[in-house]
Scaffold this active site. Sequence first.
Site, PDB file in Angstrom:
ATOM      1  CG  ASP A  28     -29.424  10.056  40.410  1.00 61.37           C
ATOM      2  OD1 ASP A  28     -30.796  10.340  41.106  1.00 61.37           O
ATOM      3  OD2 ASP A  28     -29.199   9.415  40.488  1.00 61.37           O
ATOM      4  CE1 TYR A  60     -45.371   5.027  41.715  1.00 62.34           C
ATOM      5  CE2 TYR A  60     -47.670   4.363  42.817  1.00 62.34           C
ATOM      6  CZ  TYR A  60     -46.963   5.678  41.820  1.00 62.34           C
ATOM      7  OH  TYR A  60     -47.351   6.025  41.351  1.00 62.34           O
ATOM      8  CE  LYS A  90     -45.416   8.857  42.837  1.00 58.89           C
ATOM      9  NZ  LYS A  90     -45.412   9.881  42.704  1.00 58.89           N
ATOM     10  CB  THR A 134     -48.881  11.040  31.991  1.00 55.46           C
ATOM     11  OG1 THR A 134     -48.187   9.487  32.100  1.00 55.46           O
ATOM     12  CG2 THR A 134     -49.485  11.294  33.136  1.00 55.46           C
TER      13      THR A 134
END
Length: 335
Positions: A73, A165, A169, A200
């Site tokens: 992790d 998110y 980033k 992906t």
Amino acid sequence: MAHRALRRRRRSDLPGRTALVTGGSAGLGLALARRFLDAGCRVAICGRDEQAPEGAAGELRARGGEAAGFACDVRDRGAVEALVRDVAARFGGPDLLVNNAGVIDLGEVTTDEHATFAEMLDTMFWGVVNPTLAVLPGMRARGEGRIATVTSIGGRLSPPHLVPYACAKHAAYAFSQGLRAEVAGDNILLTTVVPGLMHTGSHRAVQVRGGRFAEYAWFALAGANAVTATDPSHAADRIVRGLQHGDAQVTIGFDAQVVTRLEGLAPATTSRLLALVGRALPDTATAPPQRQPGWALESPLTRSALTRAGREAATDLQAHREGPALDEPDDPRRP
């Protein structure tokens, strides 16, 4: 000419090097691991799941070469430091690190979203800081090293329904850019990767707040088609070459190129366009708070010819990740 000469001088040979890829058991991480292996590297991959990393490593070894999978992790500093020691004991190095581990949360920001922001930052900021700081002492001792951090076009321009998110980033982008300047004197070169949409297969793992089929549908259609989204093998090749040459930044995809230029030249116009996009997206702020994975929200639309590229990538690059197979029948309750 001077730029090309500098790139040639900074070029690092790959055969015999040890590459560590976080989030390497699926998606772009697995594509990167394959590319490193084919280039003659010893490859170590890690993932949060107990089984997936070793399953992916077995696939890599079947291609010919040395590979190992580790459950780790990246949010846990102690676990990451132990991982780096284990990789060094088995293969040496790591000489190359790709910070790729990530999760995606989809939905509007509400007044009760603190846990979502914390989760995104834990995985995609601390999950970058922890491996990077863990490999630096060994790289300094060897007198060289290369580190790539996969951020996102969302880290340059925060889109609606992806704000937590994008925040994480952006933090990773700032860390990679700033640290490159600090460690360049140690012959350690950091590359910041700014990809746009890529098919992906990772759209199936996105966590959708509110459990709205329409919310998942727009995301899947945008990221799983072959027109607006980049092929992951092409992205992996670009990243490995950028890392090998010590490039400061690698921007991948026509969408990423356009958006970064537009935001720099016309920020007000960009903001207005994002506001229009936000108004067009489904309302999830008033939806129930539960989160569901993308694969639980599949519909005939997200299984149509429009998403064929993403579904093919899911079959190939998500084979070791938990979740139902792509050929499972649609839930009759779905639209």
